[in-house]
Design a protein around this motif. Structure first.
Motif, short mmCIF file in Angstrom:
data_model
loop_
_atom_site.label_atom_id
_atom_site.label_comp_id
_atom_site.label_asym_id
_atom_site.label_seq_id
_atom_site.Cartn_x
_atom_site.Cartn_y
_atom_site.Cartn_z
N HIS A 83 3.73 4.06 11.53
CA HIS A 83 3.37 2.79 10.88
C HIS A 83 1.95 2.37 11.27
CE1 HIS A 83 4.05 -1.09 9.04
NE2 HIS A 83 3.69 -1.69 10.16
N ALA A 84 1.57 2.56 12.53
CA ALA A 84 0.22 2.19 12.98
C ALA A 84 -0.83 3.07 12.29
CB ALA A 84 0.11 2.33 14.49
N ARG A 85 -0.53 4.37 12.15
CA ARG A 85 -1.47 5.26 11.44
C ARG A 85 -1.62 4.84 9.98
NH1 ARG A 85 0.77 9.43 14.72
NH2 ARG A 85 2.34 9.85 13.14
N ALA A 86 -0.52 4.47 9.34
CA ALA A 86 -0.58 4.04 7.94
C ALA A 86 -1.40 2.77 7.80
CB ALA A 86 0.83 3.83 7.39
N ARG A 87 -1.21 1.81 8.74
CA ARG A 87 -2.01 0.59 8.70
C ARG A 87 -3.49 0.89 8.91
NH1 ARG A 87 1.60 -2.76 12.60
NH2 ARG A 87 0.27 -1.60 13.97
N ASP A 92 -8.98 1.53 6.87
CA ASP A 92 -10.17 2.36 6.69
C ASP A 92 -10.53 2.52 5.22
OD1 ASP A 92 -10.32 2.65 9.41
OD2 ASP A 92 -9.44 4.67 9.45
N SER A 93 -9.52 2.74 4.37
CA SER A 93 -9.81 2.89 2.95
C SER A 93 -10.30 1.58 2.35
CB SER A 93 -8.58 3.39 2.20
OG SER A 93 -7.54 2.45 2.24
N TYR A 94 -9.78 0.45 2.83
CA TYR A 94 -10.27 -0.85 2.37
C TYR A 94 -11.74 -1.03 2.76
CZ TYR A 94 -11.10 -5.85 2.27
OH TYR A 94 -11.65 -7.08 2.05
N ILE A 95 -12.08 -0.68 3.98
CA ILE A 95 -13.47 -0.80 4.44
C ILE A 95 -14.38 0.09 3.61
CG2 ILE A 95 -15.03 -0.33 6.38
CD1 ILE A 95 -13.47 -2.90 6.68
#
Length: 135
Positions: A83-87, A92-95
């Motif tokens: 879950h932490a990796r997915a968040r 990162d993709s949002y940035i």
């Protein structure tokens, strides 16, 4: 004043220690209970299995929590890491999308000049793209 007044010397330091210890352990217990409930809801078990675990943990909290940790404790950590990796990936993709392509104006202009020199784009297309990069 008709009632008895409790003074500081009526409450020994050991009593204060036990009160603080009880409070801290109660908070830790609630944190563990809620983390287990979140793990049950986050897991990819079927609905019936989730309902069973939730009933077990809610109706018999001490036994339910200890059995859950013994049976599924290792998976809890793995699910939390996943879950932490997915968040982190979503962040990162949002940035990346918010920041744009990540190349500077100079790099974009250099690519445009290179494409123009090779004849891949016309003079009009070059001027239009250059205006877009500079604004």
């Amino acid at each position: 004043m008709t009632g008895e007044m409790t003074l500081a010397n009526d409450y020994p330091i050991l009593g204060a220690f036990w009160t603080v210890l009880f409070f801290v352990l109660s908070v830790l217990w609630l944190i563990l209970l809620f983390r287990i409930i979140v793990d049950i809801l986050r897991d990819d078990m079927t609905g019936g299995v989730k309902a069973g675990w939730l009933l077990f943990v809610i109706l018999l909290p001490f036994l339910g929590v200890f059995v859950y940790v013994a049976v599924r404790g290792r998976g809890m950590g793995e699910r939390e890491q996943r879950h932490a990796r997915a968040r982190q990936h979503d962040f990162d993709s949002y940035i990346r999308t918010t920041a744009g392509t990540g190349t500077s104006q100079a790099e974009q202009l250099a690519k445009l000049v290179e494409m123009h020199d090779k004849g891949a784009i016309s003079d009009h297309e070059f001027e239009k793209a250059k205006t877009k990069v500079l604004h």
